[in-house]
Design a protein around this motif. Structure first.
Motif, mmCIF file in Angstrom:
data_model
loop_
_atom_site.group_PDB
_atom_site.id
_atom_site.type_symbol
_atom_site.label_atom_id
_atom_site.label_comp_id
_atom_site.label_asym_id
_atom_site.label_seq_id
_atom_site.Cartn_x
_atom_site.Cartn_y
_atom_site.Cartn_z
ATOM 1 N N ALA A 156 4.535 -15.382 -5.514
ATOM 2 C CA ALA A 156 4.036 -14.931 -6.913
ATOM 3 C C ALA A 156 3.115 -13.918 -7.103
ATOM 4 C CB ALA A 156 3.514 -16.375 -7.823
ATOM 5 N N ARG A 157 2.146 -14.069 -6.094
ATOM 6 C CA ARG A 157 1.155 -12.910 -6.245
ATOM 7 C C ARG A 157 1.758 -11.559 -5.753
ATOM 8 N NH1 ARG A 157 -3.732 -15.710 -2.670
ATOM 9 N NH2 ARG A 157 -4.163 -17.365 -4.209
ATOM 10 N N LEU A 158 2.627 -11.554 -4.718
ATOM 11 C CA LEU A 158 3.441 -10.252 -4.388
ATOM 12 C C LEU A 158 4.384 -9.527 -5.567
ATOM 13 C CD1 LEU A 158 4.773 -11.216 -0.802
ATOM 14 C CD2 LEU A 158 2.981 -9.611 -1.331
ATOM 15 N N ALA A 159 4.986 -10.563 -6.322
ATOM 16 C CA ALA A 159 5.571 -10.255 -7.424
ATOM 17 C C ALA A 159 4.649 -9.480 -8.581
ATOM 18 C CB ALA A 159 6.391 -11.365 -8.027
ATOM 19 N N GLU A 160 3.573 -10.070 -8.831
ATOM 20 C CA GLU A 160 2.524 -9.503 -9.681
ATOM 21 C C GLU A 160 1.952 -8.294 -9.320
ATOM 22 O OE1 GLU A 160 0.275 -9.495 -13.054
ATOM 23 O OE2 GLU A 160 1.979 -10.839 -12.385
ATOM 24 N N LEU A 161 1.679 -8.181 -7.897
ATOM 25 C CA LEU A 161 1.521 -6.835 -7.260
ATOM 26 C C LEU A 161 2.410 -5.735 -7.431
ATOM 27 C CD1 LEU A 161 -0.811 -8.119 -4.367
ATOM 28 C CD2 LEU A 161 -1.701 -7.026 -6.419
ATOM 29 N N GLU A 162 3.600 -6.203 -7.082
ATOM 30 C CA GLU A 162 4.583 -5.126 -7.356
ATOM 31 C C GLU A 162 4.755 -4.731 -8.572
ATOM 32 O OE1 GLU A 162 7.732 -6.937 -5.668
ATOM 33 O OE2 GLU A 162 7.357 -6.851 -3.476
ATOM 34 N N ARG A 163 4.623 -5.655 -9.571
ATOM 35 C CA ARG A 163 4.792 -5.132 -10.948
ATOM 36 C C ARG A 163 3.625 -4.184 -11.610
ATOM 37 N NH1 ARG A 163 2.807 -6.639 -15.643
ATOM 38 N NH2 ARG A 163 1.423 -8.241 -14.637
ATOM 39 N N LYS A 164 2.603 -4.572 -11.335
ATOM 40 C CA LYS A 164 1.465 -3.644 -11.524
ATOM 41 C C LYS A 164 1.443 -2.263 -10.683
ATOM 42 C CE LYS A 164 -2.042 -7.078 -12.082
ATOM 43 N NZ LYS A 164 -3.434 -7.783 -11.641
ATOM 44 N N LEU A 165 1.988 -2.211 -9.463
ATOM 45 C CA LEU A 165 2.294 -0.747 -8.914
ATOM 46 C C LEU A 165 3.262 -0.283 -9.427
ATOM 47 C CD1 LEU A 165 1.597 0.819 -6.446
ATOM 48 C CD2 LEU A 165 3.312 -0.378 -5.222
ATOM 49 N N ALA B 238 -3.782 3.128 -4.810
ATOM 50 C CA ALA B 238 -4.240 2.720 -3.677
ATOM 51 C C ALA B 238 -4.711 1.410 -3.491
ATOM 52 C CB ALA B 238 -5.284 3.773 -3.278
ATOM 53 N N GLU B 239 -5.365 0.750 -4.490
ATOM 54 C CA GLU B 239 -5.935 -0.588 -4.468
ATOM 55 C C GLU B 239 -4.714 -1.495 -4.455
ATOM 56 O OE1 GLU B 239 -8.773 -0.939 -7.834
ATOM 57 O OE2 GLU B 239 -10.233 0.029 -6.559
ATOM 58 N N ALA B 240 -3.742 -1.210 -5.217
ATOM 59 C CA ALA B 240 -2.510 -2.248 -5.344
ATOM 60 C C ALA B 240 -2.062 -2.083 -4.031
ATOM 61 C CB ALA B 240 -1.702 -1.609 -6.547
ATOM 62 N N ILE B 241 -1.736 -1.019 -3.585
ATOM 63 C CA ILE B 241 -0.902 -0.859 -2.132
ATOM 64 C C ILE B 241 -1.879 -1.532 -1.300
ATOM 65 C CG2 ILE B 241 -0.279 0.781 -0.437
ATOM 66 C CD1 ILE B 241 0.316 2.690 -2.402
ATOM 67 N N ASP B 242 -2.972 -1.366 -1.322
ATOM 68 C CA ASP B 242 -3.961 -2.171 -0.189
ATOM 69 C C ASP B 242 -3.692 -3.795 -0.355
ATOM 70 O OD1 ASP B 242 -4.820 0.107 1.178
ATOM 71 O OD2 ASP B 242 -6.721 0.156 -0.135
ATOM 72 N N SER B 243 -3.713 -4.188 -1.540
ATOM 73 C CA SER B 243 -3.671 -5.551 -2.027
ATOM 74 C C SER B 243 -2.136 -6.043 -1.517
ATOM 75 C CB SER B 243 -3.748 -5.773 -3.342
ATOM 76 O OG SER B 243 -5.129 -5.573 -3.806
ATOM 77 N N LEU B 244 -1.233 -5.152 -1.620
ATOM 78 C CA LEU B 244 0.162 -5.891 -1.302
ATOM 79 C C LEU B 244 0.088 -5.659 0.188
ATOM 80 C CD1 LEU B 244 3.165 -6.351 -2.103
ATOM 81 C CD2 LEU B 244 3.358 -3.785 -1.900
ATOM 82 N N ARG B 245 -0.566 -4.936 1.141
ATOM 83 C CA ARG B 245 -0.652 -4.868 2.348
ATOM 84 C C ARG B 245 -1.144 -6.143 2.833
ATOM 85 N NH1 ARG B 245 -1.702 1.272 4.132
ATOM 86 N NH2 ARG B 245 0.416 2.183 3.347
ATOM 87 N N LYS B 246 -2.284 -6.472 2.295
ATOM 88 C CA LYS B 246 -3.132 -7.694 2.732
ATOM 89 C C LYS B 246 -2.390 -8.861 2.573
ATOM 90 C CE LYS B 246 -7.648 -5.662 2.040
ATOM 91 N NZ LYS B 246 -8.899 -5.651 1.330
ATOM 92 N N SER B 247 -1.524 -9.057 1.399
ATOM 93 C CA SER B 247 -0.791 -10.157 1.121
ATOM 94 C C SER B 247 0.194 -10.547 2.104
ATOM 95 C CB SER B 247 -0.341 -10.327 -0.570
ATOM 96 O OG SER B 247 0.484 -8.957 -0.585
ATOM 97 N N LYS B 248 0.976 -9.267 2.373
ATOM 98 C CA LYS B 248 2.112 -9.441 3.249
ATOM 99 C C LYS B 248 1.661 -9.834 4.717
ATOM 100 C CE LYS B 248 5.646 -5.944 1.474
ATOM 101 N NZ LYS B 248 5.906 -4.539 1.466
ATOM 102 N N ARG B 249 0.289 -9.222 5.147
ATOM 103 C CA ARG B 249 -0.287 -9.747 6.201
ATOM 104 C C ARG B 249 -0.551 -11.355 6.264
ATOM 105 N NH1 ARG B 249 -4.648 -4.936 7.366
ATOM 106 N NH2 ARG B 249 -3.007 -2.934 7.893
ATOM 107 N N LEU B 250 -1.144 -11.791 5.133
ATOM 108 C CA LEU B 250 -1.365 -13.065 5.150
ATOM 109 C C LEU B 250 -0.238 -13.904 5.067
ATOM 110 C CD1 LEU B 250 -3.581 -15.048 4.583
ATOM 111 C CD2 LEU B 250 -3.305 -14.958 2.308
ATOM 112 N N ARG B 251 0.874 -13.516 4.482
ATOM 113 C CA ARG B 251 2.120 -14.210 4.404
ATOM 114 C C ARG B 251 2.808 -14.433 5.921
ATOM 115 N NH1 ARG B 251 7.571 -12.456 0.921
ATOM 116 N NH2 ARG B 251 8.818 -14.144 1.717
ATOM 117 N N SER B 252 2.688 -13.178 6.689
ATOM 118 C CA SER B 252 3.222 -12.824 8.127
ATOM 119 C C SER B 252 2.520 -14.311 8.871
ATOM 120 C CB SER B 252 3.052 -11.943 8.542
ATOM 121 O OG SER B 252 1.741 -11.360 8.927
ATOM 122 N N ARG B 253 1.121 -14.216 8.790
ATOM 123 C CA ARG B 253 0.488 -15.029 9.628
ATOM 124 C C ARG B 253 0.846 -16.651 9.160
ATOM 125 N NH1 ARG B 253 -5.634 -12.715 9.000
ATOM 126 N NH2 ARG B 253 -5.537 -10.761 10.190
#
Length: 279
Positions: A226-235, A263-278
């Motif tokens: 859900a967070r990833l979808a929201e960030l993608e929509r904002k981006l 840039a902030e949206a991209i950074d948030s998206l990358r952090k969420s992807k890293r957290l998901r991979s962990r």
């Protein structure tokens, strides 16, 4: 027939049956000592057929004991079927000398045939004659007909008859040994059942813990999606607004802010992807 020769032969036959019983008990103890305690492991063991053959021989020895030894202990006859003793010895030696014996019914076919014929012949032809020689047989005949005349001889023969009907010490000792063996086997089985129940409960508990962890991981993954979808929509909105605005002074003033948001949206998206991979 020479009476002395007859007595010697009778003694040899009786001793032969007792010796073959002891030899069978020794063979059975040796095989059982090498078998595992678990019944499931015994079936696949290399000595499984040895144990089956020895168990069948034990059953046959018990039948022969019940048929003949009552009259042998009363000194009315001897253990008549000497060929049965020879066949039992042959089977036991075959079991001891063979690593991979044949199946029990193939090995014991001859023993079953001759022992069954011997017991049938003994019960049909010889037992009626021996019953007449039993002490108190006249008392049993008079019990079926007229009442006996009271006297010391009648009382004596009645006591002898009752004493002969009681089992011998050898039979009682053998029954006690069988009861002890069966009790020990039941105790071992109960212990194994309790261990299996404990293992099953532990496995069920582990399965419940794993189901709980899986449910928690599923909830976390749903929240991250859900967070990833929201960030993608904002981006997407930021990128569309940055591309859609016309060029000019207003665009030059707002473009740094929009780039910063992107840039902030991209950074948030990358952090969420890293957290998901962990996870």
């Amino acid at each position: 027939v020479c009476k002395r020769m007859d007595l010697v032969c009778q003694r040899m036959l009786n001793q032969g049956f007792l010796k073959v019983e002891r030899y069978h008990n020794l063979c059975q103890k040796q095989v059982k000592a090498q078998l595992p305690r678990r019944e499931s492991e015994r079936r696949n063991h290399s000595l499984a057929r040895h144990a089956d053959i020895l168990a069948a021989v034990e059953t046959r020895l018990s039948l022969l004991n019940m048929t003949f030894m009552k009259y042998v202990d009363s000194n009315l006859c001897c253990f008549i079927p000497g060929k049965v003793i020879d066949e039992i010895y042959r089977v036991l030696r075959y079991v001891n000398s063979t690593r991979a014996p044949q199946r029990a019914h193939e090995v014991l076919q001859e023993l079953r045939d001759i022992s069954s014929m011997a017991m049938e012949y003994f019960d049909e032809k010889i037992v009626p004659i021996l019953k007449r020689k039993l002490p108190g047989s006249d008392v049993s005949g008079r019990l079926m007909g007229s009442p006996p005349v009271p006297g010391p001889s009648a009382a004596l023969t009645t006591m002898q008859l009752l004493s002969k009907q009681n089992p011998s010490r050898q039979e009682v000792t053998k029954l006690q040994q069988q009861v002890k063996t069966n009790g020990a086997g039941v105790t071992v089985l109960r212990r194994e059942i309790s261990e299996l129940r404990t293992k099953v409960q532990e496995q069920q508990k582990q399965l419940q813990d794993q189901d709980q962890k899986l449910l928690e991981q599923t909830q976390i993954i749903g929240e991250q999606n859900a967070r990833l979808a929201e960030l993608e929509r904002k981006l997407r909105e930021v990128m569309e607004s940055a591309v859609g605005n016309p060029s000019g002074s207003g665009q030059s003033e707002e473009s740094p802010r929009k780039r910063k948001k992107a840039a902030e949206a991209i950074d948030s998206l990358r952090k969420s992807k890293r957290l998901r991979s962990r996870k």
